[in-house]
Every structure is written in structure tokens, then in C-alpha cells.
Design a protein around this motif. Structure first.
Motif, short mmCIF file in Angstrom:
data_model
loop_
_atom_site.label_atom_id
_atom_site.label_comp_id
_atom_site.label_asym_id
_atom_site.label_seq_id
_atom_site.Cartn_x
_atom_site.Cartn_y
_atom_site.Cartn_z
N PHE A 13 0.82 -1.21 0.00
CA PHE A 13 0.00 0.00 0.00
C PHE A 13 0.86 1.27 0.00
O PHE A 13 0.57 2.23 0.68
N GLN A 14 1.96 1.23 -0.74
CA GLN A 14 2.81 2.40 -0.83
C GLN A 14 3.58 2.36 -2.14
O GLN A 14 4.16 1.34 -2.50
N CYS A 15 3.60 3.48 -2.88
CA CYS A 15 4.35 3.55 -4.13
C CYS A 15 5.84 3.69 -3.81
O CYS A 15 6.22 4.53 -2.98
N PRO A 16 6.71 2.91 -4.48
CA PRO A 16 8.17 2.98 -4.21
C PRO A 16 8.82 4.17 -4.89
O PRO A 16 9.76 4.02 -5.68
N THR A 17 8.31 5.35 -4.64
CA THR A 17 8.89 6.57 -5.20
C THR A 17 8.74 7.68 -4.16
O THR A 17 7.87 7.62 -3.28
N THR A 18 9.61 8.68 -4.26
CA THR A 18 9.55 9.80 -3.32
C THR A 18 8.21 10.53 -3.46
O THR A 18 7.74 10.78 -4.57
N GLN A 19 7.63 10.86 -2.31
CA GLN A 19 6.36 11.59 -2.29
C GLN A 19 6.53 12.82 -1.40
O GLN A 19 7.09 12.70 -0.29
N MET A 20 6.08 13.97 -1.88
CA MET A 20 6.24 15.20 -1.10
C MET A 20 4.98 16.05 -1.21
O MET A 20 4.18 15.90 -2.13
N CYS A 21 4.82 16.91 -0.22
CA CYS A 21 3.65 17.79 -0.17
C CYS A 21 3.91 19.03 -1.01
O CYS A 21 5.00 19.64 -0.92
N VAL A 22 2.93 19.41 -1.84
CA VAL A 22 3.08 20.57 -2.71
C VAL A 22 1.83 21.44 -2.59
O VAL A 22 0.76 20.98 -2.19
N GLU A 23 1.98 22.71 -2.97
CA GLU A 23 0.86 23.64 -2.91
C GLU A 23 -0.13 23.39 -4.04
O GLU A 23 -1.34 23.37 -3.84
N LYS A 24 0.40 23.18 -5.25
CA LYS A 24 -0.42 22.91 -6.42
C LYS A 24 0.20 21.77 -7.21
O LYS A 24 1.41 21.55 -7.16
N CYS A 25 -0.63 21.06 -7.94
CA CYS A 25 -0.13 19.99 -8.80
C CYS A 25 0.49 20.58 -10.07
O CYS A 25 0.11 21.70 -10.48
N PRO A 26 1.43 19.88 -10.71
CA PRO A 26 2.02 20.39 -11.98
C PRO A 26 0.94 20.65 -13.02
O PRO A 26 -0.01 19.88 -13.14
N GLU A 27 1.12 21.72 -13.78
CA GLU A 27 0.12 22.10 -14.77
C GLU A 27 0.62 21.96 -16.21
O GLU A 27 -0.15 22.18 -17.15
N LYS A 28 1.91 21.60 -16.39
CA LYS A 28 2.44 21.50 -17.75
C LYS A 28 3.57 20.48 -17.81
O LYS A 28 4.14 20.10 -16.80
N PHE A 29 3.86 20.02 -19.04
CA PHE A 29 4.98 19.12 -19.27
C PHE A 29 6.29 19.87 -19.05
O PHE A 29 6.44 21.02 -19.46
N MET A 30 7.24 19.18 -18.43
CA MET A 30 8.55 19.79 -18.24
C MET A 30 9.52 18.71 -17.80
O MET A 30 9.18 17.83 -17.01
N THR A 31 10.73 18.75 -18.30
CA THR A 31 11.78 17.86 -17.83
C THR A 31 12.84 18.69 -17.12
O THR A 31 12.97 19.90 -17.36
N LEU A 32 13.58 18.03 -16.24
CA LEU A 32 14.61 18.75 -15.48
C LEU A 32 15.68 19.31 -16.42
O LEU A 32 16.18 20.42 -16.22
#
Length: 728
Positions: A105-124
Motif C-alpha cells: 500500500f505504498q508507491c516505491p517513489t519519493t512523495q512530497m507535499c506541494v501547494e499545487k499539482c504540476p500544470e504543464k509538461f517539463m523535464t529537469l
């Protein structure tokens, strides 16, 4: 009352009571009964309070309200640094496609709290070359990321996700904004995207990750939507319950003055309401003919969290129509076959109405019972929530490559310098779930079981207290020579005081027996749920038999307890003695029991059904928006069936509370009538306490059902008394 074969008859069913000139109704000079069980009940309550205090000190309901990030912190909790970050963001949602998600019952990826969800495509890689884009990108990275750090260092340290995809908040979690365009799955109106490592991926690759993540939170999603519906419609629900209460009170008052007419009105109205239900289901069934998807079967559709989907299928309305038609036919057949007994039951309800008129405070006693039950339910629910959230956060090692420490527990505070990190450089110590290995956590399931058992015991105790209180009040009415002069000034309060002062142990004893049977039924249901996948037919058959037997046993114990409490209220004896006396008294009057019990209950049940039907129909048209007059008034809800079901269930409980007063009155008058027949003979020396109307109702019917030789005829003294009553 039977007379032939007296010795054999009474040998089986006990000796009838003898005349006692000093008996004047409920005995005032009585002692405490079932003291051992009273002490046991007090100890159990103290233990229950201790469990509640322990749960409240260890539990944290925020765990089921707020999403939790990889560090075990609550997103959006007021008074914390994350108060303005209510949404949970997944660094790589595609890792949620792992089968381990469904196990842990847990995704094996980092999870963090954010103010808003991403609104557009973007790579680092692309964002790093533009200051404005990188500033936006850093809002989805861990703290400490600067423009001077290189992309390889950022990714290897797990400080930022490799890519961002357009997402929408769903139960406070950011999920890709998937759509469908010309039959192709898209995310952000694009059918493919850059995964941050230079590879182009199709949008459908996100499906498995989203699917598994939503499986993990599906139950919470439904609960939160239901909670939101309650916040939007609670005042309308209260209005519906008030309408149900006023309707029930109106019926009770009208029964006092127009018992015969009201019973027939109830019967006709119930038939009409169910008939309208059949008509409405047919119209909905016919209206869906030819609609796209309306012919899908319930089996093909499977379980859906949005119950409104089922209302778009013809088979649903067909099933409703068949069920209502069967209920209508059953009620009509019962009315035809029981028409003579219904007349007797109506006369009994009239007699009960006279008793209720002299004890008007009894109509409001169910409110006291409701308050006590609400307190018991609230205490159980709060304790259950705190117990279920009293676990500690458990952190585990999550990695992408082979690692001997995978899925082992870890400490996030010093993981960066730990042996596990050195041996598995790409691993992370992430929050996994809530648990614990302390003695408290090991015995947590036992505390939950104790919480459920005490809930049953306390709820049954409150119900038993109400039954004994009303029985004592109506018994004081029956045994009063001159009504109401010989009755206590406050019969309900007097009876309540006697019940609590002398018979708390008896109430606890009776409710304990019933609670043990109920908890066994709960365990059988739990076993049945666990063994649903088993193919052993003998096991299924055995479980089915046990469930049926314990259901019957529960009904019998409820019936026996109810009559035992009446005898305790009158004579003040212990539970076992009173249960034995009540059972033998009923056995000596089996024919009258058959006439009285179920027919009267059937009529009162029709009254409850009518109130529930009327209020339910009103709630359906209001909350579903089917009536144009209510379109702008009704709240906008996720599931409009939530307030409808709440109003229907609440209306039934309210109607049951009011009509239970009549049911208890009828049962008490009946037992007192049987006792009166055994104690007295109607002569001047031993006059009956019953009214001539009540004697005519039950005596004549019993004489009709018995053979002429076995029916005892009234003697001269009884005839003289009846003449005096009629003259009066």
C-alpha cells in the motif's frame, strides 16, 4: 384459560399464581438483584474507559484525514510548515505500477507535499536552462536544490523528479490528467511525453501507475466524498429527520383518539405507497429502453463506487420493481388471512392508547434512549478511530536495482550514512505504512475486539433499561384500581429509578447474554468473509447453518429478555427467575400469544413502513433534483443516495422509537392480563383489574380458538363485575 388436564398442563408449564390481597402492582419493597453481574458490568465499563484513554493518548486521526509524504509528515495540516501544501506529489507515478504497491500500500517513489499539482509538461534537463522554468520546477523538489548544482547530482541525490506531467488533485493527490482523444489515451492533450531521460513514452504507460495508486486510496476516496456530501446536506438531513419525528408523533397522537381509523388508514396508505413505488420503477424501466448502455447486466457492470451508475441500467429498476411487487403481494395475502385477528389487534391498540394517555411522558422516553445510544455509538466510533490510528510510522528501503536490504525497515534520520545506503546507493528510506512492534501494538486487535464487545453490551443495556422502565410505568397503570388516582405521580421516572437502583445487575445480565450471541454472529460473518474464496462446500454449508442458528437464537433471547424485564419491573426478582416465570406464563397462554404478538407487531410495522416510505419518497425527489421546484434549492452532491439513505434509516429509527412505546405497552398489558386471570376470578372478593373491554378482546378470542369443553366460562361474580363496569 385451559382447564382440562390441569395437573398435566401445569406440571409442564408451572403453577399459576394464587390470589394475594396485598398485591397492588409493581412491588415497592424490593432488593437488589444479580449483584455479581452488576459488579462485573461496572468493572467492564471502567476497563472500557481505560481503553478509550489509552487509544486517545496513542491514536492520531490525522492519519486517515491527511495524505502522508515520504517523511511521514501530514500534507495540509494546520499549524505546521506544510499547512499551505495540501496535495501529495509523486516523483515518478509510473513506479506505482509495481505489484508491491498492492501488497504494501505504498508507491516505491519519493512523495512530497506541494501547494499545487504540476500544470504543464517539463523535464529537469529543459527547465535547468531557463531560470523561470527552473524556479517553477523547484517547487516540486526537496529543499536545498540550487542553480549551481548539476543535473546529475540532483537526480542521483533524489532531490527532484526527472519530469513533470500535467496533473489534477484527486483526493489530495496529484494524478496525471489523463484523457481520451479520438480513441487514444492522452495526458495534457499529448499522446506521448519525454520521461526525462531522453526517451519518449506513450501516455498509456501512465495508466498502470495511476490504476494501482487509485486502488490503494479508493476506499478513502469514497469516504471523503461521502463526508463532503454530509457537509453539504447535513441541515437538509436534519430537516428530513424532524419531519419524520413530527409525522411519527402525529400518528401516535391520532392513534390515541382514532385508533381503528388510523390503523386502516395506515394499511391503505402502505399499499398505495408501495404501489406507487412499483409504478415509478416501471416508468424508469420503460424510459431507459433504447438508451445506450442501459441493457448492461449488473453482473457485467460489477461493483461501482458511484451507485448512481446502477440507476442508469434497466435491470436495476426491474429488480426494484420485482422486490416491491413481492412485498406488496405478501402484505395483501397477510391482510386477507389475518383480517379477523387484525380486528382484535386494533382493539388491543385502542386499549394501549388509553394506557399511553395516562402515561404521556412515555412518548418522550425514546428521546432519552436515543441520546444514550448516540453517546454509546459516538464513544465506540471515536475509540475505534483512535485505536486504528495509534500505530507508528514504518519506513522501508525502496530501490530500483537488486538490493539485499530491499523492503527492510530503516531510519530516515541517518539513512544517508547507513550501511544499507552504502551497499545500495540508489535506494531510499521512504515512509511505507503505519504499524508497530511494541506490546501495545501486538494486542491492538484484542483492544478492538473489546471495544466492539463493550459497544454491544452497552447498547443492549440502554435498550433493556428502556424496556424495563416502560414496562414498570404501564404495569402501574394496569394494576391501579382507580386510574389515574392510584398511579404514581410520575410513573416513568418512578420506574426508571427502580430499574437503576435495584436492577442494574439484571439489566447487565440480560444484555450480556444477548451481546455474547451477537459477537458470535459477528465472528461468523468475519469467518464467512475470509473463507469466501474457499471451495469447500461442507465448510460453507456449516457456516450457513451456524449463522442461521445463531440468528434464531438471538431473536429468541430478545423475545425472552423483553418479557423477563416486564416480570422484573412488576415483581423485582432476579433475571433467571423472571425469565422462567415469563416463559411459563406465556406457555400457559399460548393461544393468546399467537393472537396478540405477531399481528400487533405487523400492524405497528406497517406504521413504521408508511412513515419511512413517505419521508423516503420526499427525500428522493428533493436530493435527486427530479422536481424542478427543488432544483436550485437541493445541494449539489457526489452521491445523492447518501442523504437519502441517511434520512430513510434515521426515519425508521425515529418511527421505531415512537412505535416501540406502543409495542411495549401491548406486551406489558398482555402479561398483566394473564397474571390477572390467574390471580383473580372476577368475584367481589377477587375482582379483575382489567377493563371489561380488554377482557372481552382476549377472553372471547381465546374461547373461540379453544374447544367448548376447554374454555373456562365466566362465573356469576365475573358477570356481576362486568355489569357493574358497563353500568359505570
Amino acid at each position: 384459560m385451559p382447564n382440562g388436564g390441569g395437573e398435566e398442563f401445569y406440571g409442564k408449564n408451572g403453577e399459576p399464581r394464587k390470589y394475594d390481597a396485598n398485591f397492588k402492582g409493581p412491588i415497592q419493597n424490593r432488593g437488589c438483584t444479580d449483584i455479581v453481574c452488576c459488579i462485573l458490568f461496572v468493572i467492564a465499563i471502567l476497563g472500557y474507559l481505560a481503553v478509550g484513554i489509552l487509544a486517545w493518548s496513542q491514536g492520531d486521526p490525522r492519519k486517515v484525514i491527511y495524505p502522508t509524504d515520504s517523511q511521514g509528515q501530514f500534507c495540509g495540516q494546520a499549524g505546521t510548515p506544510l499547512a499551505n501544501k495540501p496535495n501529495l506529489f509523486y516523483f515518478n507515478i509510473m513506479k506505482c505500477a509495481s505489484p508491491m504497491v498492492l501488497l504494501e500500500f505504498q508507491c516505491p517513489t519519493t512523495q512530497m507535499c506541494v501547494e499545487k499539482c504540476p500544470e504543464k509538461f517539463m523535464t529537469l534537463v529543459k527547465a535547468y536552462s531557463n531560470n523561470n522554468d527552473f524556479a517553477y520546477y523547484k517547487t516540486f523538489c526537496k529543499e536545498g536544490v540550487t542553480n549551481t548544482m548539476g543535473i546529475p547530482l540532483i537526480l542521483s541525490s533524489g532531490l527532484c523528479p526527472a519530469m513533470l506531467t500535467p496533473s489534477r488533485p484527486f483526493t489530495r493527490r496529484c494524478f496525471p490528467a489523463l484523457g481520451l482523444k479520438e480513441g487514444v489515451i492522452t495526458v495534457g492533450n499529448k499522446s506521448s511525453f519525454d520521461d526525462g531521460s531522453g526517451n519518449m513514452r506513450e501516455a498509456k504507460d501512465l495508466m498502470d501507475g495511476v490504476k494501482n495508486a487509485t486502488v490503494v486510496i479508493e476506499a478513502r476516496q469514497v469516504v471523503m466524498k461521502i463526508f463532503e456530501d454530509y457537509t453539504q446536506s447535513w441541515y437538509w438531513i436534519l430537516i428530513g429527520l424532524v419531519i419524520a419525528m413530527l409525522t411519527s408523533l402525529l400518528f401516535i397522537v391520532l392513534l390515541r383518539f382514532l385508533a381503528g381509523i388510523m390503523v386502516w388508514v395506515m394499511i391503505v396508505m402502505v399499499i398505495l405507497v408501495i404501489g406507487y413505488g412499483i409504478f415509478h420503477c416501471y416508468m424508469e424501466y420503460a424510459a431507459l429502453k433504447g438508451e445506450a448502455g442501459a441493457n448492461v447486466t449488473l453482473q457485467d457492470l460489477g461493483f461501482q463506487t458511484d451507485l448512481a451508475v446502477y440507476l442508469q441500467i434497466r435491470q436495476t429498476w426491474l429488480a426494484f420493481m420485482i422486490i416491491l411487487a413481492i412485498v406488496e403481494v405478501i402484505i395483501l395475502l397477510l391482510l386477507i388471512f389475518l383480517r379477523k385477528r387484525i380486528l382484535i389487534a386494533i382493539a388491543l391498540i385502542k386499549e394501549a392508547s388509553r394506557a399511553v394517555a395516562h402515561v404521556m411522558s412515555s412518548l418522550f422516553y425514546p428521546l432519552f434512549t436515543f441520546v444514550l445510544l448516540a453517546m454509546v455509538i459516538a464513544y465506540w466510533a471515536v475509540t475505534a478511530v483512535f485505536l486504528s490510528t495509534s500505530n507508528e510510522p514504518i519506513y522501508k528501503v525502496f530501490n530500483e536495482t537488486a538490493c539485499d536490504h530491499s523492503r527492510k525497515t530503516c531510519d530516515p534520520a541517518n539513512y544517508s550514512s547507513s550501511v544499507e545506503k552504502m551497499q545500495c546507493p540508489d535506494s531510499q528510506c521512504l515512509f511505507a505504512f503505519y504499524g508497530g512492534e511494541t506490546p501495545y501494538h501486538k494486542y491492538l486487535i484484542g483492544l478492538q475486539f473489546y471495544n466492539v464487545f463493550l459497544f454491544f453490551w452497552c447498547a443492549n443495556f440502554v435498550t433493556a433499561l428502556g424496556q424495563m422502565t416502560l414496562a414498570g410505568a404501564f404495569a402501574s397503570y394496569y394494576w391501579a384500581v382507580v386510574k389515574p388516582d392510584d398511579m404514581p405521580a410520575f410513573p416513568v421516572f418512578s420506574s426508571l429509578g427502580r430499574s437503576l437502583r435495584y436492577h442494574t445487575g439484571t439489566l447487565a445480565f440480560g444484555s450480556l447474554i444477548l451481546s455474547i450471541v451477537q459477537i458470535i454472529r459477528v465472528l461468523l460473518e468475519y469467518l464467512d468473509h475470509k473463507l469466501k474464496g474457499a471451495q469447500n462446500k461442507f465448510t460453507k454449508f456449516l457456516l450457513c447453518c451456524l449463522k442461521c442458528c445463531f440468528w434464531c437464537l438471538e431473536k429468541f433471547i430478545k423475545f425472552l429478555n423483553r418479557n423477563a424485564y416486564i416480570m422484573v419491573a412488576i415483581y423485582g426478582k432476579s433475571f433467571c427467575s423472571s425469565a422462567r416465570d415469563a416463559f411459563l406464563l406465556l406457555m400457559r397462554n399460548m393461544i393468546r400469544v399467537a393472537v396478540l404478538d405477531k399481528v400487533t407487531d405487523f400492524l405497528l410495522f406497517l406504521g413504521k413502513l408508511l412513515i419511512v416510505g413517505l419521508v423516503g419518497i420526499f427525500a428522493f425527489f428533493f436530493f435527486s433534483g427530479r422536481v424542478k421546484a427543488f432544483e436550485n434549492t437541493a445541494p449539489h452532491l457526489h452521491y445523492y443516495w447518501v442523504p437519502i439513505l441517511t434520512v430513510v434509516v434515521g426515519s425508521y429509527l425515529i418511527a421505531h422509537g415512537f412505535f416501540s412505546v406502543y409495542a411495549m405497552c401491548v406486551d406489558t398489558l398482555f402479561l398483566c392480563f394473564c397474571e390477572d386471570l390467574e390471580r383473580n376470578d372476577g368475584s367481589a372478593a377477587k375482582p379483575y383489574y382489567m377493563s371489561s373491554t380488554l377482557r372481552e378482546i382476549l377472553w372471547k378470542k381465546a374461547a373461540e380458538d379453544l374447544s367448548p369443553s376447554s374454555a373456562r366460562q365466566p362465573d356469576n361474580g365475573e358477570l356481576k363485575q362486568q355489569a357493574r363496569e358497563e353500568a359505570a
